[in-house]
Design a protein around this motif. Structure first.
Motif, short mmCIF file in Angstrom:
data_model
loop_
_atom_site.label_atom_id
_atom_site.label_comp_id
_atom_site.label_asym_id
_atom_site.label_seq_id
_atom_site.Cartn_x
_atom_site.Cartn_y
_atom_site.Cartn_z
N ALA A 1 43.85 31.41 24.74
CA ALA A 1 45.17 31.85 26.30
C ALA A 1 44.56 33.31 26.71
O ALA A 1 44.90 32.84 27.83
CB ALA A 1 46.10 32.05 25.13
N GLN A 2 43.52 33.49 26.21
CA GLN A 2 42.93 34.64 26.79
C GLN A 2 41.39 33.58 27.57
O GLN A 2 41.83 34.75 29.27
CB GLN A 2 42.13 35.13 25.62
N ARG A 3 40.74 32.64 27.80
CA ARG A 3 39.92 32.05 28.17
C ARG A 3 40.78 31.20 29.92
O ARG A 3 40.53 31.42 30.08
CB ARG A 3 39.29 30.81 27.56
N ALA B 1 51.18 37.07 40.95
CA ALA B 1 51.38 35.28 40.63
C ALA B 1 51.35 34.31 39.38
O ALA B 1 51.89 33.68 38.33
CB ALA B 1 50.66 34.70 41.98
N LEU B 2 50.58 35.45 38.83
CA LEU B 2 49.49 35.09 37.63
C LEU B 2 50.43 35.30 36.80
O LEU B 2 50.92 34.65 35.32
CB LEU B 2 48.56 35.88 36.92
N TYR B 3 51.53 36.76 36.57
CA TYR B 3 52.33 37.00 35.05
C TYR B 3 53.86 36.60 36.06
O TYR B 3 54.10 35.71 35.41
CB TYR B 3 52.62 38.35 35.99
N ARG B 4 54.13 35.68 37.32
CA ARG B 4 55.27 34.79 37.17
C ARG B 4 54.96 33.49 36.52
O ARG B 4 55.80 32.82 35.52
CB ARG B 4 55.33 34.21 38.74
N ASN C 1 41.57 34.01 32.33
CA ASN C 1 40.80 34.22 32.87
C ASN C 1 39.93 33.13 33.63
O ASN C 1 39.66 33.49 34.36
CB ASN C 1 39.88 34.53 31.60
N ARG C 2 40.50 32.11 32.89
CA ARG C 2 40.05 30.86 34.47
C ARG C 2 40.95 30.93 35.51
O ARG C 2 39.86 30.35 36.65
CB ARG C 2 40.08 29.37 33.49
N LEU D 1 41.11 34.91 42.07
CA LEU D 1 40.06 35.71 42.99
C LEU D 1 38.25 35.69 43.41
O LEU D 1 38.28 36.44 44.71
CB LEU D 1 39.78 37.17 41.77
N ARG D 2 38.72 34.77 43.52
CA ARG D 2 37.02 33.75 43.65
C ARG D 2 36.90 33.79 44.86
O ARG D 2 35.96 34.53 46.29
CB ARG D 2 37.04 32.22 43.76
N PRO D 3 38.08 33.51 46.10
CA PRO D 3 38.15 34.10 47.42
C PRO D 3 37.69 35.50 48.49
O PRO D 3 37.28 35.87 48.80
CB PRO D 3 39.55 33.67 47.77
N LEU D 4 38.73 36.21 46.48
CA LEU D 4 38.12 37.40 48.06
C LEU D 4 36.88 38.25 47.48
O LEU D 4 36.25 39.03 46.86
CB LEU D 4 39.15 38.18 46.49
N GLY D 5 35.77 36.87 46.30
CA GLY D 5 34.51 38.17 46.24
C GLY D 5 34.73 39.00 44.95
O GLY D 5 33.55 39.06 44.61
N VAL D 6 35.54 39.06 44.12
CA VAL D 6 34.85 39.65 43.19
C VAL D 6 35.52 39.05 41.69
O VAL D 6 37.02 37.82 41.77
CB VAL D 6 36.33 40.91 43.22
N THR D 7 35.11 39.42 40.62
CA THR D 7 36.01 38.68 39.12
C THR D 7 36.79 39.90 38.17
O THR D 7 37.07 40.82 39.42
CB THR D 7 34.70 38.89 38.99
N PRO D 8 37.24 38.79 37.45
CA PRO D 8 38.32 40.09 36.85
C PRO D 8 37.82 40.87 36.31
O PRO D 8 38.55 42.14 36.10
CB PRO D 8 38.41 38.54 35.43
N SER D 9 37.02 41.01 35.64
CA SER D 9 36.60 42.78 35.20
C SER D 9 36.27 43.63 36.44
O SER D 9 36.67 44.47 35.98
CB SER D 9 35.09 42.04 34.99
N GLN D 10 35.33 43.02 37.41
CA GLN D 10 35.98 43.53 38.92
C GLN D 10 37.39 44.80 39.48
O GLN D 10 37.23 45.09 40.31
CB GLN D 10 35.11 43.22 39.97
N ALA D 11 38.38 43.73 39.46
CA ALA D 11 39.67 43.17 40.15
C ALA D 11 39.78 44.18 38.93
O ALA D 11 40.47 45.63 39.68
CB ALA D 11 40.71 42.57 39.73
#
Length: 152
Positions: free
Chosen positions: A14-16, A111-114, A19-20, A26-36
């Motif tokens: 579920a975590q993977r 959107a992810l939470y929805r 995160n995927r 987030l990719r179009p924004l140029g940041v990773t989940p950790s940076q976000a």
């Protein structure tokens, strides 16, 4: 497979998957989940020391967030300043670009939470949440999350 083992792998899967999905969004924004996560914490707190930020990160618990922050500074999203009260402390805040990006990150998170809400429909998340809180209590990631929850 014993139930505890299956639970372990279900949590990992579920975590993977979460995160995927977040990484893709987030990719179009140029940041990773950790940076976000760093950007969102700084948006919520407005200003933090590097140590204060490290205490709230779930993605990097127990590690210094220096590399994450350095990348965000280089990208013009985070501003670093020596504290006026204590020159040993570095204070971090979002730049105007960082604030704009934070608003976009919030939309992606919502959107992810929805989608999680839709998948959870008809299930008792309260029991699961209670169990997971107990499971991570007293551990670095659990402590970081508890600090974030306590100050909201």
């Amino acid at each position: 497979m014993r139930p505890a083992e299956e639970l372990r792998y279900l949590i990992l899967a579920a975590q993977r998957e979460g995160n995927r999905l977040l990484s893709q969004a987030l990719r179009p924004l140029g940041v990773t989940p950790s940076q976000a996560e760093v950007i969102r914490i700084l948006q919520d707190r407005r200003q933090l020391t590097l140590n204060g930020l490290g205490e709230l990160l779930v993605c990097e618990s127990g590690n210094s967030p220096s590399r994450l922050v350095d990348r965000l500074i280089s990208a013009g999203l985070v501003h670093r300043q020596v504290s006026a009260q204590d020159r040993r402390h570095i204070e971090l805040s979002l730049t105007e670009d960082g604030l704009r990006l934070a608003r976009q990150i919030i939309e992606i998170e919502q959107a992810l939470y929805r989608s999680i809400d839709a998948a959870a429909e008809g299930h008792d998340l309260g029991q699961l949440t209670h169990f997971l809180r107990a499971f991570v209590a007293g551990r670095p990631s659990g402590q970081a999350l508890a600090r974030r929850i306590d100050t909201q």
